[in-house]
Design an enzyme around this catalytic site. Structure first.
Site, PDB file in Angstrom:
ATOM      1  N   HIS A 197      26.960  35.721  83.814  1.00 24.43           N
ATOM      2  CA  HIS A 197      27.965  35.885  84.870  1.00 24.43           C
ATOM      3  C   HIS A 197      28.209  34.581  85.622  1.00 24.43           C
ATOM      4  O   HIS A 197      28.677  34.596  86.757  1.00 24.43           O
ATOM      5  CB  HIS A 197      27.526  36.951  85.881  1.00 24.43           C
ATOM      6  CG  HIS A 197      27.532  38.344  85.344  1.00 24.43           C
ATOM      7  ND1 HIS A 197      26.612  38.789  84.426  1.00 24.43           N
ATOM      8  CD2 HIS A 197      28.349  39.403  85.592  1.00 24.43           C
ATOM      9  CE1 HIS A 197      26.853  40.062  84.146  1.00 24.43           C
ATOM     10  NE2 HIS A 197      27.901  40.452  84.832  1.00 24.43           N
TER      11      HIS A 197
ATOM     12  N   GLU B 100      40.179  45.325  85.869  1.00 24.66           N
ATOM     13  CA  GLU B 100      39.172  46.305  86.275  1.00 24.66           C
ATOM     14  C   GLU B 100      38.962  46.214  87.788  1.00 24.66           C
ATOM     15  O   GLU B 100      38.722  45.124  88.311  1.00 24.66           O
ATOM     16  CB  GLU B 100      37.857  46.020  85.540  1.00 24.66           C
ATOM     17  CG  GLU B 100      37.983  46.242  84.035  1.00 24.66           C
ATOM     18  CD  GLU B 100      36.915  45.510  83.222  1.00 24.66           C
ATOM     19  OE1 GLU B 100      35.883  45.124  83.786  1.00 24.66           O
ATOM     20  OE2 GLU B 100      37.128  45.342  82.004  1.00 24.66           O
TER      21      GLU B 100
ATOM     22  N   ILE C  97      35.225  36.641  78.732  1.00 17.29           N
ATOM     23  CA  ILE C  97      36.265  36.208  77.792  1.00 17.29           C
ATOM     24  C   ILE C  97      35.739  36.323  76.365  1.00 17.29           C
ATOM     25  O   ILE C  97      36.484  36.608  75.422  1.00 17.29           O
ATOM     26  CB  ILE C  97      36.694  34.755  78.117  1.00 17.29           C
ATOM     27  CG1 ILE C  97      37.677  34.765  79.284  1.00 17.29           C
ATOM     28  CG2 ILE C  97      37.313  34.075  76.906  1.00 17.29           C
ATOM     29  CD1 ILE C  97      38.111  33.376  79.717  1.00 17.29           C
TER      30      ILE C  97
ATOM     31  N   PHE D  74      34.694  38.425  85.095  1.00 20.13           N
ATOM     32  CA  PHE D  74      33.892  37.197  85.038  1.00 20.13           C
ATOM     33  C   PHE D  74      34.328  36.420  83.796  1.00 20.13           C
ATOM     34  O   PHE D  74      34.515  37.022  82.733  1.00 20.13           O
ATOM     35  CB  PHE D  74      32.396  37.523  84.916  1.00 20.13           C
ATOM     36  CG  PHE D  74      31.752  38.020  86.185  1.00 20.13           C
ATOM     37  CD1 PHE D  74      30.967  37.165  86.967  1.00 20.13           C
ATOM     38  CD2 PHE D  74      31.915  39.332  86.593  1.00 20.13           C
ATOM     39  CE1 PHE D  74      30.368  37.626  88.131  1.00 20.13           C
ATOM     40  CE2 PHE D  74      31.321  39.801  87.756  1.00 20.13           C
ATOM     41  CZ  PHE D  74      30.538  38.949  88.532  1.00 20.13           C
TER      42      PHE D  74
ATOM     43  N   SER E 225      37.769  47.611  79.379  1.00 16.87           N
ATOM     44  CA  SER E 225      38.213  47.372  78.001  1.00 16.87           C
ATOM     45  C   SER E 225      38.905  46.019  77.973  1.00 16.87           C
ATOM     46  O   SER E 225      40.127  45.941  78.043  1.00 16.87           O
ATOM     47  CB  SER E 225      39.220  48.449  77.571  1.00 16.87           C
ATOM     48  OG  SER E 225      38.707  49.750  77.686  1.00 16.87           O
ATOM     49  N   GLU E 226      38.136  44.968  77.856  1.00 22.24           N
ATOM     50  CA  GLU E 226      38.737  43.638  77.984  1.00 22.24           C
ATOM     51  C   GLU E 226      39.733  43.335  76.871  1.00 22.24           C
ATOM     52  O   GLU E 226      40.744  42.661  77.098  1.00 22.24           O
ATOM     53  CB  GLU E 226      37.654  42.558  78.043  1.00 22.24           C
ATOM     54  CG  GLU E 226      36.932  42.465  79.384  1.00 22.24           C
ATOM     55  CD  GLU E 226      35.919  43.588  79.608  1.00 22.24           C
ATOM     56  OE1 GLU E 226      35.584  44.298  78.619  1.00 22.24           O
ATOM     57  OE2 GLU E 226      35.454  43.770  80.742  1.00 22.24           O
TER      58      GLU E 226
ATOM     59  N   ASP F  55      32.785  34.685  81.750  1.00 24.08           N
ATOM     60  CA  ASP F  55      31.903  34.858  80.585  1.00 24.08           C
ATOM     61  C   ASP F  55      32.408  35.995  79.675  1.00 24.08           C
ATOM     62  O   ASP F  55      32.183  35.983  78.470  1.00 24.08           O
ATOM     63  CB  ASP F  55      30.479  35.211  81.032  1.00 24.08           C
ATOM     64  CG  ASP F  55      29.982  34.309  82.151  1.00 24.08           C
ATOM     65  OD1 ASP F  55      29.092  33.492  81.893  1.00 24.08           O
ATOM     66  OD2 ASP F  55      30.507  34.414  83.277  1.00 24.08           O
TER      67      ASP F  55
END
Ligand code: TPP
Ligand code: MG
Lengths: 324, 324
Positions: free
Chosen positions: B129, B29, B87, B83, B59-60, B85
């Protein structure tokens, strides 16, 4: 070029053989399970053979598929070796995954099957990435991504269609709507009442096909594949079908009636319908049809026997495959 | 030799690998024209173009899944999760898909993906974060985990991560981005799983990672003034873990301290304490002491965050207390 065309005499013979092979393969699994020689869990696609074959036939050699927990049919239709599949299910060292995978993780990467997946919708983003890779390399290959009606409610479904949509990726999303996700009926689970209409939201075409008619699946998938190969982007196919067996081996079918199952089986069975069609169209004679059935039965028998003779998964190499 | 910031070393290290391997692609991103939310990818779009340096939607799951599908089919990927987090939003792809696929398929495929992510606290961003998630990653079989502490190591470990056939989580510490260091000219390629003794000492061993390394070094300086000679080890990589370097140091010093930014429970130091307790028990002159962030979500307020994450002062005090 499709691998085989089920609307020609030669293609019909091969497609029918594949469909019978899938059915006999899974019936054999049921029997092995009942005899207590097959362990773990498994999800049978009996009744859904036309989707696997209609899609796989429309693909070319070298095209990719990603599959689901209900993936034996996809693997077989995309060219998997029966003996190595049985061996995997029997946890043998000669299995596709050397016993590390089992029923839900059969992959046949050399043939382009990037793998079944135990996570609902788990392969959808991976299929999208494999399609991205084809675009980047300019291979002209496409990816067919199988998933269930239940998977359409996972976030990964939406992220995948969106990404494939904006990047125009060569992926054909094939939703096998077999009416249930475990015990949950598709109507109850799907806001808006339609999976295929979700394609509109992502600006990609959506087509609903008769998933128990291999010819309908094949024709629509062929068009979708050709379009994707031309670089015109993804498509969502919803194949309407039905699963005869329980969700997995622990399912007692409490959420539906025997009548419902029987109705699908009697009037819409994909093998019955295709056999009637091939005779009608004159693609095959009834003798040839019988030959297909026997060939499938024998191939499955031979494969089980051979798999039984193979050595068990090797504990000496328990940790070996975790890292390269 | 050129002095470079940790931030610039990231893009520099990526560029080294993008030049070497023309297949290598970046997904994430705001990584392209924007140069990354932390400006860690500035200039890469200009050098390598929009095909290889690709902005994705937010869209991780799709980012990591697409990276995986691409990597399985010939396109290695450096994927950015903004970040660390976040994940958690795509944990399935990290923990079930990328990490397990090589094993589950009996070694049929490897997944050469680098997951870059900005890790750690100190920026007053609040709990979602700021977390140090290296222990989330370390616990997943099939992943490798690296966390450089200097600009030079960013470059060397980036090369090692990209060239590794397995998925590697590459943790870039937010509070190190502005720090500077010497980066030698020419190609730098490190090896994963090699720790560095960054200060030699004889009285105790301090093992640290990422931001905790410069803090441990400063604490060691102050300890020296008290007549305590501390050896400081920069772990650099949690998986593979260089136990040899730790064990040899403990054999020499007889005392071990870990300095960890991850929350205390199941932090990486617990694993090291267990290894040392098991393999070097008779070398120890006292208990292993873990200096960690408490088991809390990180607070935003400066005063609170600074109290939560091990500071030079706290490291110094805790060690002095024990060593006296
Ligand atoms: C993420 C995830 N949630 C739940 C499950 C448990 N589960 C396995 S299959 C299944 C039903 C999936 O339904 P559908 O997508 O329609 O596929 P079908 O089983 O009908 O082929 C569920 C809920 C799972 N494996 N993964
Ligand atoms: Mg279903």
């Amino acid at each position: 070029m499709p691998k085989r065309d089920p609307t020609t005499p030669d293609g019909a013979r091969r497609s029918l053989l594949v469909m019978w092979t899938i059915r006999r393969f899974e019936e054999a699994l049921e029997e092995l399970f009942a005899r207590g020689v097959l362990h773990g869990t498994m999800h049978l696609s009996i009744g859904q053979e036309a989707v696997a074959e209609g899609v796989a036939a429309a693909l070319d050699e070298g095209d990719f598929i990603t599959s689901t927990h209900r993936g034996h049919g996809h693997a077989i239709a995309h060219g998997a070796d029966l003996e190595r599949m049985f061996a995997e299910l029997l946890m043998k060292d000669t299995g596709y995954c050397r016993g590390r995978g089992g029923s839900m993780h059969i992959a046949d990467v050399a043939a382009g099957n990037l793998g079944a997946n135990g996570i609902v919708a788990g392969s959808m983003t991976i299929a999208t990435g494999a399609a991205f890779s084809q675009m980047m390399q300019g291979t002209g290959k496409v990816v067919a991504c199988f998933f269930g009606d239940g998977a359409a409610n996972e976030g990964a479904f939406h992220e995948s269609l969106n990404l494939a949509g904006i990047w125009s990726l060569p992926v054909v999303f094939v939703c096998e709507n077999n009416q249930y996700g475990m015990s949950m009926a598709v109507d109850k689970a799907t806001a808006g009442g339609s999976i295929v209409r979700r394609a509109d939201a992502y600006g990609i075409p959506g087509v609903r096909v008769d998933g128990n008619d291999v010819v309908d699946v094949f024709r629509n998938t062929s068009e979708a594949v050709a379009r994707a190969r031309r670089g015109e982007g993804p498509i969502l196919i919803e194949a309407v079908t039905y699963r005869y067996r329980g969700h997995s081996k622990s399912d007692r079918n409490l959420y539906r009636t025997v009548d419902e199952i029987e109705q699908w089986r009697k009037s819409r069975d994909p093998l019955d319908r295709y056999e009637a069609r091939v005779i009608d169209e004159g693609w095959l004679t009834s003798d040839q049809l019988e030959e297909c059935r026997i060939e499938a039965r024998d191939a499955v028998r031979r494969a089980v026997e051979a798999a039984f003779r193979a050595p068990d998964a090797d504990p000496a190499d328990l940790v070996g495959a975790a890292y390269a | 030799m050129a002095e470079m910031s940790y931030r610039d070393a990231i893009a520099y290290g990526i560029a080294q690998e993008m030049r070497r391997d023309p297949r290598l692609v970046m997904l994430g991103e705001d990584i392209a024209a924007a140069g990354g939310v932390f400006k860690t990818t500035v200039g890469l779009l200009e050098q390598f173009g929009p095909d290889r340096v690709r902005d994705t939607p937010i869209s991780e799951q799709a980012i990591l899944g697409a990276a995986m599908g691409a990597a399985m089919t010939g396109i290695p990927v450096i994927a950015e999760i903004m970040f660390s987090d976040f994940i958690a939003v795509c944990f399935d792809i990290l923990a079930n898909q990328m990490a397990k696929t090589r094993y589950m398929t009996g070694g049929q495929v490897t997944v050469p993906v680098v997951i870059r992510t900005h890790n750690g606290g100190g920026a007053r961003f609040g709990a979602q974060h700021s977390q140090s998630v290296e222990n989330w990653c370390m616990m997943i079989p099939g992943l490798k985990v690296v966390a450089p502490s200097t600009p030079r190591d960013v470059v060397g470990l980036m090369a090692a991560a990209v060239r590794d056939p397995d998925p590697v989580v590459f943790l870039e510490h937010k509070s190190l981005l502005a720090t500077k260091g010497e980066v030698p000219e020419g190609e730098i390629v490190d090896e994963l799983g090699v720790a560095k003794v960054v200060r030699e000492g004889t009285d105790c061993t301090i093992v640290a990672l990422a931001l905790m390394v410069p803090r441990a070094l400063q604490a060691a300086e102050r300890l020296a003034a008290e007549g305590i000679s501390a050896e400081v080890i920069d772990l650099r990589s949690l998986v593979p873990l260089d136990t040899q370097t730790i064990l040899s140091s403990v054999a020499k010093t007889g005392r071990l301290f870990t300095v960890e930014e991850n929350p205390r429970l199941c932090g990486w130091g617990a694993e090291i304490a267990s290894i040392v307790g098991h393999e070097a028990f008779w070398d120890l002159d006292g208990p292993v002491v873990r200096i960690t962030t408490p088991h809390i979500p990180l607070p935003a307020a400066e005063t609170l965050e600074d109290m939560a994450i091990p500071s030079v002062d706290r490291i110094y005090k805790e060690i002095v207390e024990v060593m006296d």
